[in-house]
Design a protein around this motif. Structure first.
Motif, mmCIF file in Angstrom:
data_model
loop_
_atom_site.group_PDB
_atom_site.id
_atom_site.type_symbol
_atom_site.label_atom_id
_atom_site.label_comp_id
_atom_site.label_asym_id
_atom_site.label_seq_id
_atom_site.Cartn_x
_atom_site.Cartn_y
_atom_site.Cartn_z
ATOM 1 N N PRO A 220 -52.538 18.332 -13.120
ATOM 2 C CA PRO A 220 -52.004 19.702 -13.030
ATOM 3 C C PRO A 220 -50.489 19.698 -12.889
ATOM 4 C CG PRO A 220 -53.078 19.047 -10.976
ATOM 5 C CD PRO A 220 -53.396 17.980 -11.981
ATOM 6 N N ASN A 221 -49.856 20.713 -13.408
ATOM 7 C CA ASN A 221 -48.410 20.866 -13.319
ATOM 8 C C ASN A 221 -48.043 21.338 -11.913
ATOM 9 O OD1 ASN A 221 -45.726 21.434 -13.586
ATOM 10 N ND2 ASN A 221 -45.922 22.797 -15.341
ATOM 11 N N LEU A 222 -47.204 20.557 -11.226
ATOM 12 C CA LEU A 222 -46.831 20.901 -9.846
ATOM 13 C C LEU A 222 -45.438 21.522 -9.757
ATOM 14 C CD1 LEU A 222 -48.055 17.686 -7.961
ATOM 15 C CD2 LEU A 222 -49.293 19.825 -8.332
ATOM 16 N N SER A 223 -44.794 21.757 -10.896
ATOM 17 C CA SER A 223 -43.392 22.173 -10.868
ATOM 18 C C SER A 223 -43.163 23.509 -10.153
ATOM 19 C CB SER A 223 -42.841 22.255 -12.299
ATOM 20 O OG SER A 223 -43.576 23.188 -13.072
ATOM 21 N N ASP A 224 -44.202 24.345 -10.066
ATOM 22 C CA ASP A 224 -44.024 25.638 -9.404
ATOM 23 C C ASP A 224 -44.441 25.602 -7.934
ATOM 24 O OD1 ASP A 224 -46.705 25.296 -9.910
ATOM 25 O OD2 ASP A 224 -47.078 27.370 -10.533
ATOM 26 N N GLN A 225 -44.752 24.403 -7.429
ATOM 27 C CA GLN A 225 -45.152 24.254 -6.035
ATOM 28 C C GLN A 225 -43.933 23.999 -5.149
ATOM 29 O OE1 GLN A 225 -48.252 24.738 -4.982
ATOM 30 N NE2 GLN A 225 -49.098 24.985 -7.051
ATOM 31 N N SER A 226 -44.101 24.169 -3.855
ATOM 32 C CA SER A 226 -43.002 23.942 -2.922
ATOM 33 C C SER A 226 -42.699 22.450 -2.810
ATOM 34 C CB SER A 226 -43.362 24.483 -1.535
ATOM 35 O OG SER A 226 -44.404 23.709 -0.958
ATOM 36 N N THR A 227 -41.478 22.157 -2.361
ATOM 37 C CA THR A 227 -41.067 20.757 -2.188
ATOM 38 C C THR A 227 -41.990 20.032 -1.227
ATOM 39 O OG1 THR A 227 -38.748 21.266 -2.652
ATOM 40 C CG2 THR A 227 -39.194 19.255 -1.418
ATOM 41 N N SER A 228 -42.355 20.665 -0.124
ATOM 42 C CA SER A 228 -43.212 20.013 0.877
ATOM 43 C C SER A 228 -44.602 19.735 0.302
ATOM 44 C CB SER A 228 -43.313 20.861 2.142
ATOM 45 O OG SER A 228 -43.881 22.128 1.867
ATOM 46 N N TYR A 229 -45.118 20.644 -0.508
ATOM 47 C CA TYR A 229 -46.431 20.439 -1.121
ATOM 48 C C TYR A 229 -46.386 19.253 -2.078
ATOM 49 C CZ TYR A 229 -50.676 21.227 -3.840
ATOM 50 O OH TYR A 229 -51.881 21.065 -4.460
#
Length: 204
Positions: free
Chosen positions: A40-49
């Protein structure tokens, strides 16, 4: 013996090489713990996530493969992933080991001269220089860092490319032809940490 591996790379320019590396693992791909083309693309998730996801991936591995590409230093994550790979992290009653780390140099513009130009010495030897400006400090400070160097050429002070540096560099074609050899070499150095002066902190 297969080792659990993680690949650190700059997505925009090295994802195709990542896929080739994963494919080259053949049956050992079941030990791979990093991203794949279907992750899955994580680019829109927070830095901590994202950091927590990456920690979970790296924690159970023993070798980190870093794809050395021309713009890798623009990545927000590669140097942090190397730093985490070199830590011993305690979770409950278990402590992770220090990962072996290997740099796979991406072919660019038909070759590897962008990072490792060759030159001929007056004594007849061919030398390979490394343009450290393309590398994070945490990579180039873990090269040629044997505590007591063993020279394969005492006169020209040349160290063995596979034992003289904690983070050795291998061209992508050589790695893809025999990935287990280079993965095992990186792992073996992680079992002999006292042989190396490790630099473990990324530059902020």
């Amino acid at each position: 013996m297969a080792r659990k591996t993680f690949i650190s790379y700059k997505y925009s320019e090295a994802r195709l090489l990542r896929d080739k590396i994963v494919e080259s693992l053949d049956d050992d791909v079941k030990y791979y713990r990093g991203e794949t083309s279907i992750s899955p693309n994580l680019s829109d998730q927070s830095t901590s996530y994202i950091k927590n996801r990456l920690k979970d991936m790296i924690y159970s591995t023993s070798v980190t493969i870093v794809i050395i590409s021309p713009n890798m230093k623009q990545s927000n994550w590669i140097d942090w992933e190397i730093e985490y790979s070199l830590k011993q992290v305690k979770r409950g009653d278990r402590r992770s080991g220090v990962n072996g780390v290997l740099g796979v140099v991406m072919k660019y513009n038909g070759g590897y001269e962008w990072l490792r130009p060759e030159s001929n010495r007056a004594d007849g030897h061919t030398t390979v220089q490394t343009n450290n400006q393309f590398l994070y400090e945490i990579i180039h400070k873990n090269r040629f860092n044997e505590t007591h160097p063993t020279y394969i050429c005492p006169d020209c002070k040349t160290v063995d490319p596979w034992s003289g540096s904690y983070i050795s560099l291998v061209n992508e074609e050589a790695f893809l032809a025999n990935p287990n050899y280079y993965i095992e070499n990186a792992y073996s150095k992680s079992q002999n940490l006292l042989k190396y002066s490790l630099f473990r902190k990324k530059t902020i």
